[in-house]
Design an enzyme around this catalytic site. Structure first.
Site, PDB file in Angstrom:
ATOM      1  N   GLY A 229     -41.508   1.430 -13.412  1.00 55.75           N
ATOM      2  CA  GLY A 229     -40.266   1.807 -14.090  1.00 55.75           C
ATOM      3  C   GLY A 229     -40.429   1.644 -15.570  1.00 55.75           C
ATOM      4  O   GLY A 229     -41.544   1.475 -16.063  1.00 55.75           O
TER       5      GLY A 229
ATOM      6  N   GLU B 169     -52.724  -2.803 -13.062  1.00 52.49           N
ATOM      7  CA  GLU B 169     -53.128  -2.299 -11.757  1.00 52.49           C
ATOM      8  C   GLU B 169     -51.983  -1.525 -11.152  1.00 52.49           C
ATOM      9  O   GLU B 169     -50.817  -1.854 -11.355  1.00 52.49           O
ATOM     10  CB  GLU B 169     -53.434  -3.471 -10.817  1.00 52.49           C
ATOM     11  CG  GLU B 169     -54.845  -3.996 -10.854  1.00 52.49           C
ATOM     12  CD  GLU B 169     -55.027  -5.064  -9.796  1.00 52.49           C
ATOM     13  OE1 GLU B 169     -55.077  -4.714  -8.602  1.00 52.49           O
ATOM     14  OE2 GLU B 169     -55.082  -6.249 -10.170  1.00 52.49           O
TER      15      GLU B 169
ATOM     16  N   SER C 225     -26.884  -7.473 -15.324  1.00 56.51           N
ATOM     17  CA  SER C 225     -26.428  -8.848 -15.518  1.00 56.51           C
ATOM     18  C   SER C 225     -27.081  -9.432 -16.753  1.00 56.51           C
ATOM     19  O   SER C 225     -28.048  -8.883 -17.289  1.00 56.51           O
ATOM     20  CB  SER C 225     -26.752  -9.716 -14.300  1.00 56.51           C
ATOM     21  OG  SER C 225     -28.085 -10.130 -14.340  1.00 56.51           O
TER      22      SER C 225
END
Lengths: 246, 246
Positions: free
Chosen positions: A58, A129, A96
């Site tokens: 991400g 990796e 959060s």
DNA sequence: TATCATAATGTCTTTGTGACACTAACTTAG
DNA sequence: CTAAGTTAGTGTCACAAAGACATTATGATA
């Protein structure tokens, strides 16, 4: 603020950096099947925070490069897998003050399904990796960075529940497949065996796959090869698949 | 960056304002039933941008006041309705460079269900007016601010599809209700009539409501009053509700 | 040519739903 | 006091789709 203010004058004076706003990223749970096992893609983080820990792939939105959230996700997917995604679905958003040590943060999670055609995974500056790992083993033995274990669990749950009433697993297979292969894929995700006849009746009634005319030849009776029809990638069945009766 | 860097030294030097990050907000589609009509809450915006236009209630995350996204949503809900929410569910997240004129922005949408107990709506500095409006009329005749028409449509769609296979509409009713009232609620959202007997069989099999022992007396045969069992707020039925056969 | 494994189909039972008729209980008009 | 009207609640049959499981089909291999 004065009463002469218009929308355009308001926008001229608007400075986004005046406000405290959260960091915003996307995270992806990318599923595939390899060696009759459901696996997902993990990266080992090359940078702080959580350097050296396993995490979902991400990253942050690039406000210059991306026009939409989907652009962000597509870009990240291409960076890691370099491959066309068969199914992509937004799952949930987590926000959060504590989930990231850098501060208040929001992350939007996505679930992706791809067929494993010997993809070559590519690391980049953010990850040492990139590997496929069996999801069951990750949940048992891995502690992921941030709240990624939670995110992963929710994506897996979404997959499992959608398998009960949609044709989603087709997206995990190559373009042609046999009915037995498709059934095995369903069973792998469901975690229990299903009846061959009922399974085939459902597929037939749904009218979502077509015979290619070719056969898969093995050391037994050859099986017809099928390919998905256009509507098949996420067809909703009328009833959900039940497990065996007691 | 030097090789001596640790996670804590990294965080000491980390400045969130060095990066371009999107504005992040939450928006809510709050459903209720009033006069046998499904309505949602809209506000008329008191501030730029889109001043004077109708919009879904919502707002930015307050990094100081909110620990989690849920805190943000609860705070906003209390500001507008001052009422306990029966069901709250995250629906989707929208992000793009163009959806808000102030710049790249992300909004997380929520769907809320509340029973209409003569709630007093309260406007605040960000909204001139706060009203319940019939959803069908909004979709026909109202142009909402930003991409709120899209967000609303997706929340409505989520509600309609969940009504087919869950007990969600219970959350739109007061704590006690008759079976006819519950059925009427289902039909209102589904948009078609359903069979009384099948409907009751489903509820019985699901074991999600209990008789209170009281009756609702009207000008006809009195009806038994029921109340939800703890598990009932989002029970999944085994099959989805079908419309009438041709 | 017989055996074995997997593919594909036939058919009975089970389960839950739609349809619809029927009974129950209360108010109201006369 | 009684009949009519209206809504609440139940009984029962037919139908649709799934599970269970037996049976047939078709190839490789020994």
């Amino acid at each position: 603020m004065n009463s002469q203010e218009t929308e355009s004058s308001f926008l001229e004076n608007y400075n986004i950096h005046e406000f405290d706003i959260p960091l915003t990223s996307v995270d992806m749970t990318i599923f595939t099947i390899e060696d009759d096992t459901l696996k997902i893609l993990l990266v080992k983080r090359a940078q702080f925070p959580s350097k050296g820990e396993w995490a979902l792939p991400g990253g942050f939105i690039n406000l210059k490069a991306d026009d939409t959230l989907n652009d962000t996700v597509s870009r990240k997917l291409k960076e890691k897998t370099g491959v066309e995604i068969s199914h992509l679905e937004q799952v949930a958003t987590y926000g959060s003050a504590s989930r990231d040590p850098r501060g208040w943060s929001v992350t939007i999670s996505y679930m992706a399904l791809i067929s494993n055609n010997n993809i070559t995974l590519t690391a980049d500056e953010s990850s040492e990796e990139v590997v496929w790992l069996p999801i069951e083993e990750i949940q048992k033995n891995y502690q992921l960075a941030f709240d990624h274990s939670t995110i992963l669990a929710e994506c897996y749950q979404r997959l499992k529940s959608k398998v009960q009433y949609t044709s989603l697993p087709i997206n995990l297979l190559p373009n042609t497949f046999t009915l037995s292969e498709l059934q095995k894929t369903f069973e792998l995700i469901l975690g229990y065996g299903i009846e061959k006849k009922s399974f085939r009746r459902r597929l037939l009634a749904a009218d979502i796959i077509a015979e290619t005319g070719e056969m898969r030849v093995g050391s037994n009776r050859p099986a017809k090869l099928y390919c998905p029809k256009s509507s098949s990638k996420e067809h909703l069945f009328q009833r959900s698949i039940e497990g065996p009766r007691e």
